[in-house]
Scaffold this motif. Structure first.
Motif, PDB file in Angstrom:
ATOM      1  N   THR A  52       0.797  -1.230   0.000  1.00 33.44           N
ATOM      2  CA  THR A  52       0.000   0.000   0.000  1.00 33.44           C
ATOM      3  C   THR A  52       0.825   1.274   0.000  1.00 33.44           C
ATOM      4  O   THR A  52       0.276   2.368  -0.080  1.00 33.44           O
ATOM      5  N   GLY A  53       2.160   1.128   0.133  1.00 35.59           N
ATOM      6  CA  GLY A  53       3.011   2.304   0.268  1.00 35.59           C
ATOM      7  C   GLY A  53       3.056   2.835   1.687  1.00 35.59           C
ATOM      8  O   GLY A  53       3.578   3.924   1.940  1.00 35.59           O
ATOM      9  N   SER A  54       2.529   2.061   2.627  1.00 40.86           N
ATOM     10  CA  SER A  54       2.570   2.436   4.040  1.00 40.86           C
ATOM     11  C   SER A  54       3.073   1.248   4.843  1.00 40.86           C
ATOM     12  O   SER A  54       3.192   0.133   4.337  1.00 40.86           O
ATOM     13  N   PHE A  55       3.352   1.481   6.127  1.00 40.91           N
ATOM     14  CA  PHE A  55       3.855   0.405   6.980  1.00 40.91           C
ATOM     15  C   PHE A  55       3.745   0.840   8.433  1.00 40.91           C
ATOM     16  O   PHE A  55       3.478   1.997   8.744  1.00 40.91           O
ATOM     17  N   GLY A  56       3.979  -0.112   9.325  1.00 37.54           N
ATOM     18  CA  GLY A  56       4.155   0.171  10.744  1.00 37.54           C
ATOM     19  C   GLY A  56       5.234  -0.758  11.268  1.00 37.54           C
ATOM     20  O   GLY A  56       5.455  -1.841  10.716  1.00 37.54           O
ATOM     21  N   LEU A  57       5.921  -0.340  12.309  1.00 39.64           N
ATOM     22  CA  LEU A  57       6.994  -1.171  12.865  1.00 39.64           C
ATOM     23  C   LEU A  57       6.453  -2.169  13.885  1.00 39.64           C
ATOM     24  O   LEU A  57       5.509  -1.877  14.620  1.00 39.64           O
ATOM     25  N   ASP A  58       7.071  -3.333  13.929  1.00 39.81           N
ATOM     26  CA  ASP A  58       6.836  -4.247  15.036  1.00 39.81           C
ATOM     27  C   ASP A  58       7.404  -3.597  16.294  1.00 39.81           C
ATOM     28  O   ASP A  58       8.579  -3.230  16.341  1.00 39.81           O
ATOM     29  N   ALA A  59       6.573  -3.476  17.306  1.00 38.96           N
ATOM     30  CA  ALA A  59       6.974  -2.726  18.505  1.00 38.96           C
ATOM     31  C   ALA A  59       8.189  -3.327  19.194  1.00 38.96           C
ATOM     32  O   ALA A  59       9.003  -2.605  19.777  1.00 38.96           O
ATOM     33  N   HIS A  60       8.328  -4.632  19.114  1.00 42.65           N
ATOM     34  CA  HIS A  60       9.438  -5.278  19.823  1.00 42.65           C
ATOM     35  C   HIS A  60      10.739  -5.247  19.022  1.00 42.65           C
ATOM     36  O   HIS A  60      11.817  -5.476  19.586  1.00 42.65           O
ATOM     37  N   SER A  61      10.647  -4.976  17.733  1.00 37.06           N
ATOM     38  CA  SER A  61      11.836  -5.093  16.885  1.00 37.06           C
ATOM     39  C   SER A  61      12.860  -3.996  17.110  1.00 37.06           C
ATOM     40  O   SER A  61      14.002  -4.113  16.661  1.00 37.06           O
ATOM     41  N   THR A  62      12.474  -2.935  17.798  1.00 35.04           N
ATOM     42  CA  THR A  62      13.439  -1.860  18.072  1.00 35.04           C
ATOM     43  C   THR A  62      13.885  -1.867  19.534  1.00 35.04           C
ATOM     44  O   THR A  62      14.479  -0.898  20.005  1.00 35.04           O
ATOM     45  N   GLU A  63      13.618  -2.964  20.232  1.00 32.56           N
ATOM     46  CA  GLU A  63      14.141  -3.106  21.593  1.00 32.56           C
ATOM     47  C   GLU A  63      15.651  -3.313  21.546  1.00 32.56           C
ATOM     48  O   GLU A  63      16.201  -3.823  20.556  1.00 32.56           O
ATOM     49  N   ASP A  64      16.324  -2.938  22.629  1.00 33.17           N
ATOM     50  CA  ASP A  64      17.785  -3.021  22.678  1.00 33.17           C
ATOM     51  C   ASP A  64      18.314  -4.403  22.332  1.00 33.17           C
ATOM     52  O   ASP A  64      19.375  -4.533  21.701  1.00 33.17           O
ATOM     53  N   GLN A  65      17.585  -5.448  22.719  1.00 28.80           N
ATOM     54  CA  GLN A  65      18.094  -6.812  22.505  1.00 28.80           C
ATOM     55  C   GLN A  65      18.239  -7.157  21.020  1.00 28.80           C
ATOM     56  O   GLN A  65      18.993  -8.061  20.662  1.00 28.80           O
ATOM     57  N   PHE A  66      17.518  -6.450  20.175  1.00 31.24           N
ATOM     58  CA  PHE A  66      17.551  -6.766  18.748  1.00 31.24           C
ATOM     59  C   PHE A  66      18.400  -5.797  17.925  1.00 31.24           C
ATOM     60  O   PHE A  66      18.546  -5.993  16.712  1.00 31.24           O
ATOM     61  N   LEU A  67      18.930  -4.753  18.540  1.00 32.08           N
ATOM     62  CA  LEU A  67      19.662  -3.728  17.798  1.00 32.08           C
ATOM     63  C   LEU A  67      21.111  -3.617  18.272  1.00 32.08           C
ATOM     64  O   LEU A  67      21.377  -3.540  19.469  1.00 32.08           O
ATOM     65  N   THR A  68      22.032  -3.605  17.315  1.00 34.39           N
ATOM     66  CA  THR A  68      23.417  -3.270  17.631  1.00 34.39           C
ATOM     67  C   THR A  68      23.519  -1.754  17.795  1.00 34.39           C
ATOM     68  O   THR A  68      22.578  -1.011  17.490  1.00 34.39           O
ATOM     69  N   GLU A  69      24.665  -1.294  18.256  1.00 30.08           N
ATOM     70  CA  GLU A  69      24.854   0.152  18.375  1.00 30.08           C
ATOM     71  C   GLU A  69      24.760   0.821  17.002  1.00 30.08           C
ATOM     72  O   GLU A  69      24.229   1.926  16.869  1.00 30.08           O
TER      73      GLU A  69
END
Length: 240
Positions: A52-69
């Motif tokens: 659709t040209g739109s999106f939303g993020l999974d709320a848990h995917s930007t938690e610290d455990q899933f992101l490197t610096e």
């Protein structure tokens, strides 16, 4: 004729309340960020595209455990190339020209199993890239789109007879999400792969890095596999 050195990263358009804590599923952030980084470093142009040209993020995917610096630095920088592509230049599938791309890569998040089976424009784009001789690839729940991409000679899904991976049913059980998925009537990746004639290969543990290239089909098992799957895509593209 040489294929364009340009990659399309598909992301789910749907985002909705999914988890027990009331938070939403949507795009699992690094499943698009990591392939984007790999492709860009390898010299590909990269577009992000949803149905659709739109999106939303999974709320848990930007938690610290899933992101490197490094991931966090991109997430916090609205002017980072990936941030601009995702938040300002996200394209609608019906508006892109499939002939401009040599790679289709389906990023995911749990939303993908509710989005991709009905995302007919994205399916059409993937189909055209495949028909042109390009790479079709997917990560985690992204393989939900693969049964809808078919070999034009056999009429069967392109994964028929191929080794593929994707998020395991055991992983859904471990996350406590199996009942919710069944309630939504969404496909489990293992089941949809088997129904499409593929040989499903599970990682030793649901969150271990595992990616598989079988000809022009490349798949990854989970978010931890996004880098390796993208690298396999680059390697497979180089063999075309």
């Amino acid at each position: 004729m040489a294929l364009p050195k340009k990659a399309l990263i598909a992301i789910p358009a749907k985002h909705f309340e999914f988890y027990d804590d009331g938070s939403e599923t949507g795009l699992f952030y690094t499943e698009a960020l990591h392939p984007y980084s790999v492709f860009a470093e390898a010299g590909f142009e990269v577009d992000l595209v949803s149905e659709t040209g739109s999106f939303g993020l999974d709320a848990h995917s930007t938690e610290d455990q899933f992101l490197t610096e490094e991931d966090k630095a991109v997430y916090r920088d609205p002017e980072a190339p990936f941030s601009v592509s995702l938040n300002k230049n996200l394209k609608k599938a019906a508006d892109v020209d499939p002939d401009e791309y040599g790679v289709f890569f389906a990023a995911a998040g749990h939303a993908a199993i509710c989005d991709y089976p009905s995302a007919t424009a994205l399916q059409s784009v993937a189909q055209r890239i495949w028909d042109n001789g390009g790479i079709v690839s997917a990560i985690c729940h992204g393989p939900a789109i693969l049964p809808y991409v078919r070999d034009k000679e056999t009429g069967k899904p392109i994964v028929d007879g191929k080794r593929v991976t994707g998020f395991t049913t055991q992983g859904e059980i471990d996350l406590g999400l199996l009942d919710r998925i069944k309630k939504d009537g969404a496909p489990l990746i293992e089941d949809s792969a088997a129904a499409a004639g593929a040989e499903y290969v599970a990682p030793a543990h649901p969150f271990d890095d595992l990616s598989i290239a079988d000809g022009r089909v490349v798949t990854g098992a989970n978010p931890a596999s996004a880098h390796s799957a993208a690298r396999r895509v680059v390697e497979a593209f180089g063999r075309l």
